[in-house]
Design a protein around this motif. Structure first.
Motif, PDB file in Angstrom:
ATOM      1  N   ASN A   1      37.741  26.079  37.695  1.00 32.18           N
ATOM      2  CA  ASN A   1      38.354  26.925  36.687  1.00 32.18           C
ATOM      3  C   ASN A   1      38.459  26.123  35.386  1.00 32.18           C
ATOM      4  O   ASN A   1      37.735  25.139  35.207  1.00 32.18           O
ATOM      5  CB  ASN A   1      39.725  27.406  37.167  1.00 32.18           C
TER       6      ASN A   1
ATOM      7  N   ASP B   1      44.624  34.680  33.143  1.00 32.97           N
ATOM      8  CA  ASP B   1      43.526  35.317  33.880  1.00 32.97           C
ATOM      9  C   ASP B   1      42.712  36.189  32.931  1.00 32.97           C
ATOM     10  O   ASP B   1      42.873  37.416  32.899  1.00 32.97           O
ATOM     11  CB  ASP B   1      44.120  36.151  35.022  1.00 32.97           C
TER      12      ASP B   1
ATOM     13  N   LEU C   1      40.028  30.880  35.485  1.00 31.76           N
ATOM     14  CA  LEU C   1      41.450  30.804  35.175  1.00 31.76           C
ATOM     15  C   LEU C   1      41.736  29.695  34.182  1.00 31.76           C
ATOM     16  O   LEU C   1      41.101  28.645  34.199  1.00 31.76           O
ATOM     17  CB  LEU C   1      42.253  30.568  36.461  1.00 31.76           C
TER      18      LEU C   1
ATOM     19  N   SER D   1      51.923  32.625  38.672  1.00 30.73           N
ATOM     20  CA  SER D   1      51.359  33.730  37.895  1.00 30.73           C
ATOM     21  C   SER D   1      51.691  33.594  36.409  1.00 30.73           C
ATOM     22  O   SER D   1      50.865  33.899  35.541  1.00 30.73           O
ATOM     23  CB  SER D   1      51.888  35.058  38.435  1.00 30.73           C
TER      24      SER D   1
ATOM     25  N   GLN E   1      40.823  39.114  34.410  1.00 33.95           N
ATOM     26  CA  GLN E   1      41.667  40.011  35.204  1.00 33.95           C
ATOM     27  C   GLN E   1      41.185  40.100  36.653  1.00 33.95           C
ATOM     28  O   GLN E   1      41.060  41.181  37.233  1.00 33.95           O
ATOM     29  CB  GLN E   1      41.713  41.405  34.563  1.00 33.95           C
ATOM     30  N   ASN E   2      40.948  38.935  37.217  1.00 36.79           N
ATOM     31  CA  ASN E   2      40.554  38.888  38.625  1.00 36.79           C
ATOM     32  C   ASN E   2      41.740  39.048  39.559  1.00 36.79           C
ATOM     33  O   ASN E   2      41.565  39.372  40.742  1.00 36.79           O
ATOM     34  CB  ASN E   2      39.864  37.550  38.923  1.00 36.79           C
TER      35      ASN E   2
END
Length: 271
Positions: free
Chosen positions: A105, A39, A83, A34, A42-43
Motif C-alpha cells: 500500500n 481509502d 491505502l 478506519s 473505496q475498497n
C-alpha cells in the motif's frame, strides 16, 4: 419436558445475544484503524460504524479483509488496496489478532510501539509501504512472532537487538530500507536449530553492515583529498627548505668576510 425446552431456548437466545455483541476492544481497534487509513479507491465500503459494532458472528466475518475466530478478529488482511494514511495505535486493541497484513500500500508514518500488546501476533507484514522512523524494539514482546516482513519501506536507525529474542522467528526481511549500524549477532548469526537469515534479508540498506553482509568499510580518502594533501605537504617542505637556506646564508656570511680579511692581512708586509 417443557421446562427442559424452555431452558434450552433461553440458553440458545443467550448465545445469540452474546455472539451478536462485538467485543468492545475489537470495535475500538477497527474504528481507530478506519480513521487513520485513507481509502482513495473505496475498497473498504463496508468498514462502517454499524459493521464495527458486529464484525463477527462465531467464525463468520461481515468485514472485508477480516477473519473471525470465536467471535473475535483473528486476521486482518488488506494488501494491495492503494491505502494511505497511518497505522493507528488503537490496532493494539485487537488482542486476539494473530496475523496483520497491510503490505503493498502507500501507508506512511511510524510503526506504533503499541503493537507490543498484540501478544498473540504471529505474522506481521508491513512490506512495500512508506513507513519511516525506527523499528520499535517493543515488537520483541510479541513472543509468538514467526514472520516479520518490513522490506521496501523508509525505515531508519539500527535493527533492535531485542528482536533476536524472538525464538519462533522463521522469516525476517528488512531489505530496501535506510537502516544503519551493525546487524545484531542474534539475528545475523543464529545458532542451534534457529532459522538463519541470509543476505537478501538485509540488502538495500547502504549503512548496514555485519554478517551476513560484508563488514563495515573503512572510509578512505578520496583521490582529490590525497592529491591535496600531497601538494600541501610539498609546499610546506619547500617553504621550510627555503627558510633553512636563508638562515644558513645569514649565519655564514660574517664568517666568510672575517676569513677573507685574515688572508689579506697575512699577505701584506710588515713595516
Amino acid at each position: 419436558m417443557a421446562l427442559f425446552w424452555g431452558r434450552r431456548h433461553l440458553l440458545a437466545a443467550a448465545v445469540l445475544i452474546f455472539s451478536a455483541a462485538a467485543d468492545p476492544n475489537d470495535e475500538q481497534c477497527l474504528t481507530g484503524l478506519s480513521q487513520s487509513l485513507i481509502d482513495p479507491l473505496q475498497n473498504l465500503q463496508n468498514w462502517t460504524k454499524a459493521t464495527f459494532a458486529n464484525p463477527c458472528q462465531g467464525f463468520t466475518s461481515f468485514l472485508q479483509g477480516a477473519t473471525c475466530n470465536n467471535g473475535r478478529i483473528y486476521k486482518l488482511s488488506l494488501p494491495n488496496l492503494s491505502l494511505k494514511g497511518t497505522i493507528s495505535p488503537f490496532l493494539s486493541n485487537c488482542t486476539n489478532l494473530q496475523s496483520l497484513d497491510l503490505s503493498s500500500n502507500s501507508i506512511s508514518g511510524q510503526i506504533p510501539p503499541d503493537l507490543q500488546y498484540l501478544v498473540n501476533l504471529a505474522v506481521l507484514n508491513l512490506s512495500s509501504n512508506r513507513l519511516s522512523g525506527e523499528i520499535p524494539s517493543q515488537l520483541a514482546l510479541c513472543a509468538y512472532l514467526n514472520v516479520v516482513d518490513l522490506h521496501e519501506n523508509q525505515l531508519s536507525g539500527p535493527i533492535p537487538q531485542q528482536l533476536g529474542l524472538l525464538v519462533r522467528l522463521s522469516v525476517f526481511d528488512v531489505s530496501s530500507n535506510k537502516l544503519s549500524g551493525p546487524i545484531p549477532g542474534s539475528l545475523g548469526n543464529r545458532s542451534g536449530n534457529l532459522p538463519r537469515f541470509n543476505a537478501s534479508s538485509y540488502e538495500g540498506n547502504k549503512d548496514l553492515y555485519g554478517y551476513p553482509l560484508p563488514p563495515m568499510k573503512s572510509k578512505g580518502l578520496s583521490v582529490m583529498a590525497i592529491v591535496g594533501i600531497g601538494l600541501g605537504s610539498g609546499l610546506v617542505s619547500l617553504i621550510l627548505s627555503f627558510a633553512a637556506v636563508c638562515v644558513w646564508l645569514r649565519v655564514s656570511e660574517p664568517k666568510s668576510e672575517n676569513e677573507h680579511e685574515g688572508k689579506i692581512n697575512q699577505l701584506m708586509p710588515d713595516y
